[in-house]
Design a protein around this motif. Structure first.
Motif, PDB file in Angstrom:
ATOM      1  N   PHE A 104       0.829  -1.279  -0.019  1.00  0.00           N
ATOM      2  CA  PHE A 104       0.013   0.055   0.201  1.00  0.00           C
ATOM      3  C   PHE A 104       0.872   1.177   0.113  1.00  0.00           C
ATOM      4  CE2 PHE A 104       0.143  -1.663   4.504  1.00  0.00           C
ATOM      5  CZ  PHE A 104       0.861  -0.529   5.007  1.00  0.00           C
ATOM      6  N   GLN A 105       2.254   1.233  -0.449  1.00  0.00           N
ATOM      7  CA  GLN A 105       2.940   2.217  -0.355  1.00  0.00           C
ATOM      8  C   GLN A 105       3.084   3.101  -1.632  1.00  0.00           C
ATOM      9  OE1 GLN A 105       4.676   3.000   1.980  1.00  0.00           O
ATOM     10  NE2 GLN A 105       4.439   1.072   3.299  1.00  0.00           N
ATOM     11  N   GLY A 106       2.009   3.045  -2.741  1.00  0.00           N
ATOM     12  CA  GLY A 106       1.925   3.456  -3.986  1.00  0.00           C
ATOM     13  C   GLY A 106       0.824   4.918  -3.674  1.00  0.00           C
ATOM     14  N   PRO A 107       0.674   5.812  -4.572  1.00  0.00           N
ATOM     15  CA  PRO A 107      -0.045   6.776  -4.498  1.00  0.00           C
ATOM     16  C   PRO A 107      -1.433   6.762  -3.982  1.00  0.00           C
ATOM     17  CG  PRO A 107       0.348   6.251  -6.828  1.00  0.00           C
ATOM     18  CD  PRO A 107       1.161   5.574  -6.026  1.00  0.00           C
ATOM     19  N   THR A 108      -2.277   5.944  -4.340  1.00  0.00           N
ATOM     20  CA  THR A 108      -3.803   5.511  -3.750  1.00  0.00           C
ATOM     21  C   THR A 108      -3.709   4.597  -2.513  1.00  0.00           C
ATOM     22  OG1 THR A 108      -4.329   3.905  -5.121  1.00  0.00           O
ATOM     23  CG2 THR A 108      -4.203   6.019  -6.267  1.00  0.00           C
ATOM     24  N   LEU A 109      -2.680   3.933  -2.037  1.00  0.00           N
ATOM     25  CA  LEU A 109      -2.615   3.133  -0.708  1.00  0.00           C
ATOM     26  C   LEU A 109      -3.241   1.793  -1.077  1.00  0.00           C
ATOM     27  CD1 LEU A 109      -3.829   6.112   1.664  1.00  0.00           C
ATOM     28  CD2 LEU A 109      -1.513   5.875   0.645  1.00  0.00           C
ATOM     29  N   ALA A 110      -2.934   1.414  -2.079  1.00  0.00           N
ATOM     30  CA  ALA A 110      -3.713  -0.052  -2.348  1.00  0.00           C
ATOM     31  C   ALA A 110      -2.727  -0.970  -3.313  1.00  0.00           C
ATOM     32  CB  ALA A 110      -4.987   0.024  -2.925  1.00  0.00           C
ATOM     33  N   PHE A 111      -2.677  -2.205  -3.306  1.00  0.00           N
ATOM     34  CA  PHE A 111      -1.749  -2.885  -4.172  1.00  0.00           C
ATOM     35  C   PHE A 111      -2.333  -2.575  -5.744  1.00  0.00           C
ATOM     36  CE2 PHE A 111      -5.595  -5.592  -4.186  1.00  0.00           C
ATOM     37  CZ  PHE A 111      -5.619  -6.406  -5.425  1.00  0.00           C
ATOM     38  N   LYS A 112      -3.367  -2.132  -5.896  1.00  0.00           N
ATOM     39  CA  LYS A 112      -3.620  -1.981  -7.204  1.00  0.00           C
ATOM     40  C   LYS A 112      -2.657  -0.758  -7.721  1.00  0.00           C
ATOM     41  CE  LYS A 112      -7.187  -4.522  -6.643  1.00  0.00           C
ATOM     42  NZ  LYS A 112      -8.543  -4.056  -6.829  1.00  0.00           N
ATOM     43  N   ASP A 113      -1.907  -0.061  -7.139  1.00  0.00           N
ATOM     44  CA  ASP A 113      -1.003   0.623  -7.797  1.00  0.00           C
ATOM     45  C   ASP A 113       0.134   0.112  -8.400  1.00  0.00           C
ATOM     46  OD1 ASP A 113      -2.285   3.147  -6.862  1.00  0.00           O
ATOM     47  OD2 ASP A 113      -1.567   3.170  -5.099  1.00  0.00           O
ATOM     48  N   PHE A 114       0.388  -0.956  -7.960  1.00  0.00           N
ATOM     49  CA  PHE A 114       1.740  -1.741  -8.667  1.00  0.00           C
ATOM     50  C   PHE A 114       1.366  -2.010 -10.069  1.00  0.00           C
ATOM     51  CE2 PHE A 114       2.748  -2.487  -4.266  1.00  0.00           C
ATOM     52  CZ  PHE A 114       4.173  -2.490  -4.379  1.00  0.00           C
ATOM     53  N   ALA A 115       0.117  -2.372 -10.462  1.00  0.00           N
ATOM     54  CA  ALA A 115      -0.189  -2.725 -11.755  1.00  0.00           C
ATOM     55  C   ALA A 115      -0.804  -1.462 -12.532  1.00  0.00           C
ATOM     56  CB  ALA A 115      -1.328  -3.992 -11.808  1.00  0.00           C
ATOM     57  N   LEU A 116      -1.388  -0.534 -11.922  1.00  0.00           N
ATOM     58  CA  LEU A 116      -2.050   0.162 -12.644  1.00  0.00           C
ATOM     59  C   LEU A 116      -1.178   1.614 -12.901  1.00  0.00           C
ATOM     60  CD1 LEU A 116      -5.548  -0.091 -11.254  1.00  0.00           C
ATOM     61  CD2 LEU A 116      -4.982  -0.178 -13.639  1.00  0.00           C
ATOM     62  N   GLN A 117      -0.368   1.799 -12.069  1.00  0.00           N
ATOM     63  CA  GLN A 117       0.715   2.827 -12.524  1.00  0.00           C
ATOM     64  C   GLN A 117       1.560   2.365 -13.757  1.00  0.00           C
ATOM     65  OE1 GLN A 117       1.529   6.246 -11.100  1.00  0.00           O
ATOM     66  NE2 GLN A 117      -0.562   5.638 -10.498  1.00  0.00           N
ATOM     67  N   PHE A 118       1.820   1.092 -13.674  1.00  0.00           N
ATOM     68  CA  PHE A 118       2.537   0.752 -14.773  1.00  0.00           C
ATOM     69  C   PHE A 118       1.782   0.470 -15.937  1.00  0.00           C
ATOM     70  CE2 PHE A 118       3.407  -3.161 -17.519  1.00  0.00           C
ATOM     71  CZ  PHE A 118       4.615  -2.782 -17.596  1.00  0.00           C
ATOM     72  N   LEU A 119       0.256   0.003 -15.898  1.00  0.00           N
ATOM     73  CA  LEU A 119      -0.530   0.089 -17.040  1.00  0.00           C
ATOM     74  C   LEU A 119      -0.762   1.512 -17.654  1.00  0.00           C
ATOM     75  CD1 LEU A 119      -2.469  -1.474 -18.984  1.00  0.00           C
ATOM     76  CD2 LEU A 119      -3.942  -1.408 -17.396  1.00  0.00           C
ATOM     77  N   GLY A 120      -0.960   2.539 -16.900  1.00  0.00           N
ATOM     78  CA  GLY A 120      -0.967   3.632 -17.241  1.00  0.00           C
ATOM     79  C   GLY A 120       0.114   4.401 -18.294  1.00  0.00           C
ATOM     80  N   ASN A 121       1.190   4.011 -17.678  1.00  0.00           N
ATOM     81  CA  ASN A 121       2.506   4.367 -18.519  1.00  0.00           C
ATOM     82  C   ASN A 121       2.632   3.615 -19.680  1.00  0.00           C
ATOM     83  OD1 ASN A 121       3.594   6.732 -17.056  1.00  0.00           O
ATOM     84  ND2 ASN A 121       3.708   4.950 -15.316  1.00  0.00           N
ATOM     85  N   LEU A 122       2.101   2.442 -19.687  1.00  0.00           N
ATOM     86  CA  LEU A 122       2.328   1.642 -20.726  1.00  0.00           C
ATOM     87  C   LEU A 122       1.266   1.719 -21.835  1.00  0.00           C
ATOM     88  CD1 LEU A 122       3.507  -1.234 -21.929  1.00  0.00           C
ATOM     89  CD2 LEU A 122       1.720  -2.490 -20.883  1.00  0.00           C
ATOM     90  N   LEU A 123       0.463   2.332 -21.341  1.00  0.00           N
ATOM     91  CA  LEU A 123      -0.929   2.755 -22.330  1.00  0.00           C
ATOM     92  C   LEU A 123      -0.246   4.046 -23.156  1.00  0.00           C
ATOM     93  CD1 LEU A 123      -4.101   1.615 -20.635  1.00  0.00           C
ATOM     94  CD2 LEU A 123      -3.315   0.868 -22.697  1.00  0.00           C
ATOM     95  N   ASP A 124       0.242   4.872 -22.077  1.00  0.00           N
ATOM     96  CA  ASP A 124       0.692   6.224 -22.584  1.00  0.00           C
ATOM     97  C   ASP A 124       1.754   5.950 -23.989  1.00  0.00           C
ATOM     98  OD1 ASP A 124       0.262   8.998 -22.754  1.00  0.00           O
ATOM     99  OD2 ASP A 124       1.921   9.134 -21.369  1.00  0.00           O
TER     100      ASP A 124
END
Length: 465
Positions: A104-124
């Motif tokens: 939960f150390q990511g920007p939104t305090l949940a494990f989903k940040d691990f995948a969705l920070q990556f996915l956002g940058n990948l899509l970009d």
């Protein structure tokens, strides 16, 4: 590398195409045609790598040259630059040979940040390269929505629409989503439950004719392969920190949609010596009933203190079934048809294969509160309700005390103050500094009836030209 559908009737796709496609045209989920594997010597050589360096080692084979090594490393580095802890996924010991992996150390305090920070940058990266604009549509039971919005809010080529069940997520979860006021972010509060949101998502992917010309839907839910792929990394990271691969490691995972624990299954298939995977569920216990009693039947959804697990249709379970049934797409298609009528049962062979690796356990709200209270009284460590379920499930089902048990902590306790208060805390846990003013921020969201046509009309009318 090519990707194939779990139902066997959709064409195989390349990595970039599968990221943009999400759900397969035949209704199945995409998986790699062949899974990359690593030798014990190769895994051992990764001891001491940073999280970002390790992520590159594990993700690169799935990309198979479609993205240059330098671009992939840059995407990974950018994705984890906003995490609050240098370790990205730190381990905390809670008992003898028992560990919490703080995801939960990511920007939104949940494990989903691990995948969705990556996915956002990948899509970009992919969309800029293709000069393409898309519509991201997601359904959330709480944490996916805010993590997806945070990952995509800066992407010029994306309009993002997130459906959440109205009044069925925590106040912190809602505010994290609805206080992002950028032009490309839209939140829909659906008068229904998470499964209703997820059903609308699947129906919209099945028929995208409601979209403006030249647009397509892209998934950010864990049906998107990139989500699963990114989550494999922290299993390797935790194991290497605790003596792997020279010794086996076990993991307990609070789960609703089966994506997080499926990543652990893949880590084992890729060569990580995992001894046991514990499926931890709340009262919405379809996965526990399936493993323990071969009862994969729908029941009425219960609104719980662990809302991110209030799910009765675990989409990613289909990916596991595909392997359990020897990758027979026609068998999976039939199972899913059976489940549509309300129930399905695994074959004896499939059930035995699942039980060889997976254990399962169920906790209701009262038991969850007891665990939060007990752990805080003993260790002064405050758990969120999802992590409490995972920890207790580990303690109740653990097969081998000599094997380190790692419990995945999926959210910061500040996201679930109601459960924390019921466990005896006299004040709500404090939000981190970057989110301290959350409840002072302006909100924007649309409340809509459980009507697919109304939801699709709203989306079509808010896509930017």
């Amino acid at each position: 590398m090519k990707y194939i559908s779990t139902r066997g009737e959709a064409p195989s796709l390349s990595f970039e195409d599968v990221i943009l496609t999400g759900l397969a045209p035949d209704g199945g989920l995409y998986v790699p045609e062949q899974l990359p594997t690593f030798s014990q010597a190769e895994i051992a050589s990764w001891v001491g790598l940073s999280y970002q360096q390790l992520a590159f080692k594990i993700i690169a084979p799935f990309v198979a040259g479609e993205i240059s090594d330098s671009d992939l490393q840059a995407i990974i580095d950018k994705s984890y630059s906003g995490f609050r802890h240098d370790a990205i996924a730190p381990l905390v010991q809670t008992a003898h040979n028992e560990w919490i992996l703080e995801l939960f150390q990511g920007p939104t305090l949940a494990f989903k940040d691990f995948a969705l920070q990556f996915l956002g940058n990948l899509l970009d990266h992919i969309l800029k390269k293709r000069d393409q604009k898309v519509v991201v549509m997601g359904a959330t039971s709480g944490d996916t929505g805010s993590a997806a919005i945070e990952g995509c809010r800066h992407c010029d080529n994306i309009d993002i629409f997130i459906l959440h069940p109205h009044n069925r997520v925590s106040d912190v979860q809602r505010k994290q989503m609805t206080s992002v006021l950028t032009d490309n972010v839209h939140n829909i509060a659906l008068k229904g439950n998470f499964d209703d949101c997820q059903n609308m998502l699947k129906a919209s992917f099945g028929d995208q004719s409601f979209l403006p010309e030249g647009r397509q839907l892209v998934a950010v839910n864990s049906i998107n392969w990139a989500r699963i792929m990114a989550q494999i990394v922290y299993y390797f990271y935790a194991a290497l920190a605790l003596g792997g691969p020279a010794r086996p490691i076990s993991f307990s995972v609070p789960t609703g949609n089966f994506g997080d624990i499926f990543a652990g299954y893949l880590a084992k298939q890729m060569g990580l010596p995992i001894d046991q995977l514990v499926i931890a569920t709340n009262a919405n216990d379809i996965l526990h009933r399936c493993i323990s009693d071969n009862d994969h039947s729908k029941k009425e959804l219960i609104h719980s203190l662990s809302p991110s697990m209030d799910i009765m249709v675990s989409s990613n379970f289909e990916r596991l079934l595909f392997d359990l049934y020897d990758r027979d797409g026609s068998a999976i298609k039939q199972l899913m048809e059976d489940f549509k009528t309300g129930s399905m049962h695994l074959s004896d062979k499939a059930l035995a294969s699942a039980r060889a690796l997976f254990s399962s356990y169920r906790l209701d709200d009262e038991e969850t509160i007891d665990v939060i209270r007990e752990v805080f009284e003993n260790d002064e460590y405050l758990l969120d309700p999802h992590t409490a379920i995972g920890l207790q499930a580990a303690r109740k089902t653990r097969r081998n005390q000599d094997v380190p048990m790692v419990c995945l902590s999926t959210a910061h306790p500040a996201k679930f103050p109601e459960a924390v208060r019921k466990a005896g805390q006299d004040k709500d846990p404090a939000l981190p500094h970057h989110m301290a003013d959350l409840f002072e921020r302006e909100e924007r969201f649309e409340v809509l009836d459980k009507d697919l046509a109304a939801v699709q009309k709203f989306i079509a009318s808010h896509v930017r030209a």
